[in-house]
Design an enzyme around this catalytic site. Sequence first.
Site, short mmCIF file in Angstrom:
data_model
loop_
_atom_site.label_atom_id
_atom_site.label_comp_id
_atom_site.label_asym_id
_atom_site.label_seq_id
_atom_site.Cartn_x
_atom_site.Cartn_y
_atom_site.Cartn_z
CG HIS A 17 -1.93 -1.03 1.33
ND1 HIS A 17 -2.08 -1.82 2.45
CD2 HIS A 17 -2.87 -1.44 0.46
CE1 HIS A 17 -3.08 -2.67 2.26
NE2 HIS A 17 -3.57 -2.47 1.05
CE LYS A 41 -13.49 -7.61 3.96
NZ LYS A 41 -12.19 -7.22 3.44
NE ARG A 96 -2.67 -7.56 -4.20
CZ ARG A 96 -3.47 -8.02 -3.24
NH1 ARG A 96 -2.99 -8.20 -2.05
NH2 ARG A 96 -4.72 -8.29 -3.47
CB SER A 134 -4.39 -6.65 4.67
OG SER A 134 -3.93 -5.42 4.18
#
Length: 165
Positions: A17, A41, A96, A134
């Site tokens: 990030h 979440k 990514r 993460s």
Amino acid sequence: MRLAVYPGSFDPVTRGHIDVIDRARVVFDRLVVAVLVNTRKQPTFEVEVRAELIEQAVAAELGAEAAAAIEVTTFHGLTVDLARELGATSIVRGLRALSDFENEQAIAHLNRQLAPEIDTVFFMTGIAHAYLSSSLVREIAAFGGDLSAMVPDVVARRLEELHRG
Ligand code: PNS
């Protein structure tokens, strides 16, 4: 002034990030990193802690000059609503591996449908961070693995404290 918003969960912020933030700040005059309050979440860190860690990591990793052009905020709702409220012209996201593309493409198209005047700009994450996420960081942290190459030092310390109890 070219202002962009970089939304995400950042639970926690990783070196990937920070790399995206570093690239985006070269292209935009101001970058607002927006931490999503996700009601679905259960986060590892509360939204305020996630924002604080980003602020500290940006200052430590990118320096004071970069930090002055970067703002960190929290948000609840649609990214495009926040972008409009802030007067942002672009939404920033990192890519990514190829596996990110499908999901990011869908989000970008839907956001474009909601706000045609705002474009999504993608930055390719550096190869060193291409397989970093993460969720993997959280898993490694839970088992006491070495996180120094994956997350900024402030984040590694906070994760260690969390798991030490
Ligand atoms: O870091 P993440 O979890 O990959 O970030 C996902 C995020 C925050 C960019 C995405 O879930 C999002 O934009 N959420 C806000 C709600 C929204 O605008 N949804 C519409 C996108 S189709």
